[in-house]
Design a protein around this motif. Structure first.
Motif, PDB file in Angstrom:
ATOM      1  N   ARG A   1      47.215  31.713  45.400  1.00 16.69           N
ATOM      2  CA  ARG A   1      46.757  30.262  45.816  1.00 16.69           C
ATOM      3  C   ARG A   1      48.004  29.588  45.482  1.00 16.69           C
ATOM      4  O   ARG A   1      48.174  28.586  46.502  1.00 16.69           O
ATOM      5  CB  ARG A   1      45.638  29.978  44.636  1.00 16.69           C
ATOM      6  CG  ARG A   1      45.117  28.583  45.048  1.00 16.69           C
ATOM      7  CD  ARG A   1      44.131  28.015  44.014  1.00 16.69           C
ATOM      8  NE  ARG A   1      44.731  27.947  42.659  1.00 16.69           N
ATOM      9  CZ  ARG A   1      43.895  27.835  41.513  1.00 16.69           C
ATOM     10  NH1 ARG A   1      42.689  27.687  41.330  1.00 16.69           N
ATOM     11  NH2 ARG A   1      44.618  27.743  40.339  1.00 16.69           N
ATOM     12  N   GLU A   2      48.679  29.424  44.529  1.00 14.84           N
ATOM     13  CA  GLU A   2      49.910  28.942  44.342  1.00 14.84           C
ATOM     14  C   GLU A   2      51.090  29.153  45.431  1.00 14.84           C
ATOM     15  O   GLU A   2      51.645  28.123  45.905  1.00 14.84           O
ATOM     16  CB  GLU A   2      50.421  29.006  42.962  1.00 14.84           C
ATOM     17  CG  GLU A   2      49.644  28.475  41.806  1.00 14.84           C
ATOM     18  CD  GLU A   2      49.257  26.631  41.785  1.00 14.84           C
ATOM     19  OE1 GLU A   2      50.215  26.300  42.007  1.00 14.84           O
ATOM     20  OE2 GLU A   2      48.134  26.431  41.949  1.00 14.84           O
TER      21      GLU A   2
ATOM     22  N   GLU B   1      50.304  27.917  33.029  1.00  8.45           N
ATOM     23  CA  GLU B   1      50.178  29.326  33.753  1.00  8.45           C
ATOM     24  C   GLU B   1      51.426  29.175  34.956  1.00  8.45           C
ATOM     25  O   GLU B   1      51.800  30.392  35.083  1.00  8.45           O
ATOM     26  CB  GLU B   1      48.729  29.227  34.331  1.00  8.45           C
ATOM     27  CG  GLU B   1      47.700  29.572  33.616  1.00  8.45           C
ATOM     28  CD  GLU B   1      46.384  29.884  34.024  1.00  8.45           C
ATOM     29  OE1 GLU B   1      46.375  29.714  35.565  1.00  8.45           O
ATOM     30  OE2 GLU B   1      45.252  30.027  33.405  1.00  8.45           O
TER      31      GLU B   1
ATOM     32  N   LEU C   1      42.346  37.518  37.674  1.00 12.72           N
ATOM     33  CA  LEU C   1      42.143  35.977  37.704  1.00 12.72           C
ATOM     34  C   LEU C   1      43.586  35.481  37.979  1.00 12.72           C
ATOM     35  O   LEU C   1      43.802  34.529  38.876  1.00 12.72           O
ATOM     36  CB  LEU C   1      41.659  35.402  36.452  1.00 12.72           C
ATOM     37  CG  LEU C   1      41.512  34.003  36.524  1.00 12.72           C
ATOM     38  CD1 LEU C   1      40.748  33.319  37.405  1.00 12.72           C
ATOM     39  CD2 LEU C   1      41.329  33.444  34.901  1.00 12.72           C
TER      40      LEU C   1
ATOM     41  N   GLU D   1      44.958  36.176  41.566  1.00  8.80           N
ATOM     42  CA  GLU D   1      44.304  35.294  42.544  1.00  8.80           C
ATOM     43  C   GLU D   1      44.842  33.845  42.454  1.00  8.80           C
ATOM     44  O   GLU D   1      45.173  33.344  43.401  1.00  8.80           O
ATOM     45  CB  GLU D   1      42.773  35.269  42.277  1.00  8.80           C
ATOM     46  CG  GLU D   1      41.935  34.723  43.426  1.00  8.80           C
ATOM     47  CD  GLU D   1      42.269  35.419  44.734  1.00  8.80           C
ATOM     48  OE1 GLU D   1      42.245  34.787  45.903  1.00  8.80           O
ATOM     49  OE2 GLU D   1      42.052  36.650  44.798  1.00  8.80           O
ATOM     50  N   ARG D   2      45.151  33.529  41.324  1.00  7.31           N
ATOM     51  CA  ARG D   2      45.798  31.865  41.150  1.00  7.31           C
ATOM     52  C   ARG D   2      47.143  31.962  41.463  1.00  7.31           C
ATOM     53  O   ARG D   2      47.448  30.960  42.038  1.00  7.31           O
ATOM     54  CB  ARG D   2      45.646  31.588  39.591  1.00  7.31           C
ATOM     55  CG  ARG D   2      44.142  31.141  39.197  1.00  7.31           C
ATOM     56  CD  ARG D   2      44.134  30.898  37.972  1.00  7.31           C
ATOM     57  NE  ARG D   2      42.783  30.400  37.471  1.00  7.31           N
ATOM     58  CZ  ARG D   2      42.301  29.739  36.472  1.00  7.31           C
ATOM     59  NH1 ARG D   2      43.045  29.754  35.473  1.00  7.31           N
ATOM     60  NH2 ARG D   2      41.248  29.601  36.285  1.00  7.31           N
TER      61      ARG D   2
ATOM     62  N   HIS E   1      44.040  30.820  31.120  1.00 12.30           N
ATOM     63  CA  HIS E   1      42.839  29.643  30.703  1.00 12.30           C
ATOM     64  C   HIS E   1      41.880  29.719  31.676  1.00 12.30           C
ATOM     65  O   HIS E   1      41.731  29.020  32.776  1.00 12.30           O
ATOM     66  CB  HIS E   1      43.615  28.270  30.650  1.00 12.30           C
ATOM     67  CG  HIS E   1      44.405  28.111  29.380  1.00 12.30           C
ATOM     68  ND1 HIS E   1      43.880  27.982  28.184  1.00 12.30           N
ATOM     69  CD2 HIS E   1      45.785  28.493  29.269  1.00 12.30           C
ATOM     70  CE1 HIS E   1      44.800  28.017  27.299  1.00 12.30           C
ATOM     71  NE2 HIS E   1      45.932  28.254  27.857  1.00 12.30           N
ATOM     72  N   PRO E   2      40.843  30.647  31.820  1.00  7.41           N
ATOM     73  CA  PRO E   2      39.834  30.743  32.744  1.00  7.41           C
ATOM     74  C   PRO E   2      38.817  29.670  32.597  1.00  7.41           C
ATOM     75  O   PRO E   2      38.002  29.321  33.532  1.00  7.41           O
ATOM     76  CB  PRO E   2      39.142  32.077  32.522  1.00  7.41           C
ATOM     77  CG  PRO E   2      39.152  32.073  30.875  1.00  7.41           C
ATOM     78  CD  PRO E   2      40.541  31.751  30.685  1.00  7.41           C
ATOM     79  N   GLU E   3      38.904  28.827  31.714  1.00  5.48           N
ATOM     80  CA  GLU E   3      37.921  27.696  31.586  1.00  5.48           C
ATOM     81  C   GLU E   3      38.403  26.478  31.977  1.00  5.48           C
ATOM     82  O   GLU E   3      37.868  25.422  32.409  1.00  5.48           O
ATOM     83  CB  GLU E   3      38.038  27.395  29.892  1.00  5.48           C
ATOM     84  CG  GLU E   3      39.320  26.889  29.240  1.00  5.48           C
ATOM     85  CD  GLU E   3      40.234  27.905  28.687  1.00  5.48           C
ATOM     86  OE1 GLU E   3      40.793  27.405  27.869  1.00  5.48           O
ATOM     87  OE2 GLU E   3      39.966  28.984  29.361  1.00  5.48           O
ATOM     88  N   TYR E   4      39.698  26.508  32.606  1.00  5.30           N
ATOM     89  CA  TYR E   4      40.251  25.471  33.705  1.00  5.30           C
ATOM     90  C   TYR E   4      40.416  26.137  35.127  1.00  5.30           C
ATOM     91  O   TYR E   4      40.698  27.218  35.285  1.00  5.30           O
ATOM     92  CB  TYR E   4      41.578  25.038  33.247  1.00  5.30           C
ATOM     93  CG  TYR E   4      41.070  24.227  31.650  1.00  5.30           C
ATOM     94  CD1 TYR E   4      40.723  22.997  31.549  1.00  5.30           C
ATOM     95  CD2 TYR E   4      41.681  24.749  30.613  1.00  5.30           C
ATOM     96  CE1 TYR E   4      40.717  22.345  30.522  1.00  5.30           C
ATOM     97  CE2 TYR E   4      41.571  24.337  29.183  1.00  5.30           C
ATOM     98  CZ  TYR E   4      40.880  22.981  29.070  1.00  5.30           C
ATOM     99  OH  TYR E   4      40.611  22.321  27.956  1.00  5.30           O
ATOM    100  N   GLU E   5      40.324  25.259  36.039  1.00  3.14           N
ATOM    101  CA  GLU E   5      40.469  25.675  37.508  1.00  3.14           C
ATOM    102  C   GLU E   5      42.184  25.792  37.608  1.00  3.14           C
ATOM    103  O   GLU E   5      42.562  26.700  38.338  1.00  3.14           O
ATOM    104  CB  GLU E   5      39.968  24.595  38.420  1.00  3.14           C
ATOM    105  CG  GLU E   5      40.265  24.862  39.819  1.00  3.14           C
ATOM    106  CD  GLU E   5      39.353  26.322  40.402  1.00  3.14           C
ATOM    107  OE1 GLU E   5      40.088  26.837  41.255  1.00  3.14           O
ATOM    108  OE2 GLU E   5      38.516  26.668  39.735  1.00  3.14           O
ATOM    109  N   THR E   6      42.942  24.655  36.989  1.00  3.02           N
ATOM    110  CA  THR E   6      44.353  25.105  36.927  1.00  3.02           C
ATOM    111  C   THR E   6      44.659  24.680  35.433  1.00  3.02           C
ATOM    112  O   THR E   6      43.997  23.956  35.009  1.00  3.02           O
ATOM    113  CB  THR E   6      45.145  23.724  37.812  1.00  3.02           C
ATOM    114  OG1 THR E   6      44.608  22.596  37.488  1.00  3.02           O
ATOM    115  CG2 THR E   6      44.298  24.307  39.610  1.00  3.02           C
TER     116      THR E   6
END
Length: 528
Positions: free
Chosen positions: A81-82, A28, A74, A77-78, A19-24
């Motif tokens: 971050r997690e 996911e 994407l 990278e996320r 979901h690239p439309e949301y930051e988190t």
């Protein structure tokens, strides 16, 4: 020469969630948890086996949606971050548990800290974010056989009225496999192990040599199989069917009778994301303040009451070694018995969801590690093997017609077709027919129309994922599954109408391509 063979088969699959439309986005986390708890531990296990010269064979499906997510920059990278956030949390936990009543958790807090840093090292430094290439390395070394699945895990028996849709699920999966692993797949895990006569002709077209069925799919074959589920059957179209062994499956699958229910193993449901004070944990749960699993679980199963004792990783690891030894012993006796009855070498097929090992059963990768080491060093009765190797060694097998079947409750497909999810199929069937008609009518299109055809195929395939029907049935994350089904069908329908009208909205198309970027090189003419 061994008296028989054991083939462990893991099914690594997650629905395509990006979901690239949301930051988190909460769902996911399914991928991030599986990477940390299942995929990296399996990679580290196989790296260790290779390093120590242990001969082993493992078979593992890696579905196209999973591979697409693992390769997506994407999501990579996320995930990092997690991972950084969780490492930060373990550092806080080490400090919090240093003194006082919480000191009983200090050892396990350190355990998670070291484990997560190891995951970061494997993901970032050792394999440079590319876990697909890690698994490919083991296949190229001849130890792991990676097989494919339906393109988006579509439930094939419920598509058989539209043969081109079944064909597309198989052929798109084959194409994706080629891109990821540089060769064609030899085997396939049929989505939900769901089979109906006729599926095999599409496998034959893709040059797939074998597939897996649940036990009754083989046992109820016509004519009756001479060796039951302990030898494959060749279908008239060519591909062979292997049947799941009930005994070995039950020992691992069952949380009541199987190994995962041992009192010393980690409890899945107790998590610091729910146990700790909100102000302390708020930066590590959902941004809206709702709690979630963090993966830091400090308690063991203990018993069937709500009281849980502290988890001790080393004791749990010792229990995994004991259980691996017991599993090996049972397979030895099973092989000896079957060899005496059959007069030839049986194959015991033991298939499991890969996420059972590590995510649901935290010690599962340790169990596999110990099993492969013990099987290679402590016995001579059986050898581990892949189904492809077995077919190569034993190319003459009985010809029979397997029975329609699936796994899941009652062994057919009522999990994926019942009152909670039956409403989706009329929409999926209309969309499938429309896609087939588009492919026939616009087979020579190019440019913007070709882009729209590719995206229409992506949206249909994503709508067909059996995961959405399964979630609706089980009652977890139902609104999300409903929304995903409707969104993909609506986007497909809008693209269909625009293609038919010759008026494609390029801005809308680009937005769809940005959201649902699976299969960038999709060959939509498989629907022709």
């Amino acid at each position: 020469m061994p008296q028989g063979y054991v083939s462990l088969v893991l099914h690594a699959h997650l629905p395509f969630v990006r979901h690239p439309e949301y930051e988190t986005f909460l769902e996911e986390d399914w991928l991030y948890e599986a990477i940390t708890e299942t995929y990296i531990p399996l990679i580290s296990m196989m790296d260790g086996l290779l390093h120590d010269g242990i001969d082993f064979r493992l078979t593992m499906s890696m579905t196209p949606p999973l591979c697409a997510m693992l390769r997506d920059p994407l999501l990579q990278e996320r995930y990092i971050r997690e991972l950084h956030k969780l490492i930060e949390l373990t550092e806080k936990e080490i400090d919090r548990t240093r003194h006082g009543e919480a000191h009983i958790y200090h050892e396990v807090a350190w355990f998670y800290h070291h484990r997560l840093k190891h995951c970061r090292h494997v993901f970032c430094d050792q394999y440079h974010r590319d876990l697909v290439s890690a698994f490919r390395k083991f296949q190229d070394a001849g130890k792991l056989e990676i097989i494919t699945c339906g393109a988006t895990h579509g439930f094939l028996p419920l598509m058989m009225e539209y043969p081109q849709a079944v064909r597309a699920q198989v052929m798109v999966a084959r194409d994706s496999y080629r891109e990821c692993f540089g060769r064609d797949p030899r085997g396939i895990w049929l989505p939900e192990c769901a089979y109906v006569p006729g599926v095999e002709k599409f496998l034959q077209e893709a040059e797939i040599r074998w597939f897996l069925l649940d036990s009754h799919g083989v046992m109820f074959a016509e004519p009756r199989p001479r060796y039951g589920i302990f030898a494959p059957l060749f279908t008239k179209a060519g591909p062979a069917a292997f049947g799941r062994d009930v005994e070995s499956s039950k020992q691992v699958w069952s949380s009541q009778e199987g190994y995962p229910g041992d009192a010393h193993y980690r409890d899945f449901y107790r998590d610091v994301g729910y146990d700790l004070d909100f102000d302390y944990i708020k930066n590590y749960i959902q941004p809206n303040g709702l709690r979630k699993f963090t993966g830091l679980k400090y308690h063991r199963i203990t018993g069937k009451t709500s009281f849980k004792e502290v988890y001790h990783p080393q004791i749990a690891r010792e229990r995994a070694a004991d259980h691996a030894g017991n599993f090996m012993f049972n397979r030895e006796k099973q092989v000896e018995h079957l060899h005496g009855l059959m007069g030839t070498e049986p194959i015991i097929i033991a298939p499991y969801d890969a996420e059972l090992y590590g995510h649901w059963w935290f010690e599962g990768p340790d169990f596999l590690n110990f099993f492969f080491r013990k099987a290679a060093c402590d016995q001579k009765t059986f050898a581990t093997i892949t189904p492809s190797e077995y077919l190569q060694a034993y190319p003459t097998q009985q010809l029979a017609q397997p029975a329609a079947s699936s796994w899941g409750n009652k062994g057919y497909w009522e999990v994926w077709l019942e009152e909670s999810n039956a409403w989706i199929y009329p929409h999926l069937h209309v969309a499938a027919q429309r896609m087939i008609d588009l492919a026939r009518d616009y087979k020579d299109c190019y440019g913007l129309a070709d882009r729209a055809m590719k995206q229409a195929a992506r949206e249909l395939l994503l709508a067909q994922s059996s995961d959405w029907a399964f979630i609706m049935k089980t009652g977890t994350m139902v609104p999300y599954a409903v929304k995903r089904t409707k969104d993909h069908i609506l986007r497909f329908t809008r693209l269909h109408d625009q293609i038919r009208a010759g008026q494609i909205d390029e801005r809308f198309l680009a937005n769809c391509e940005w959201r649902d970027n699976i299969f960038p090189n999709i060959h939509w003419r498989h629907y022709c």
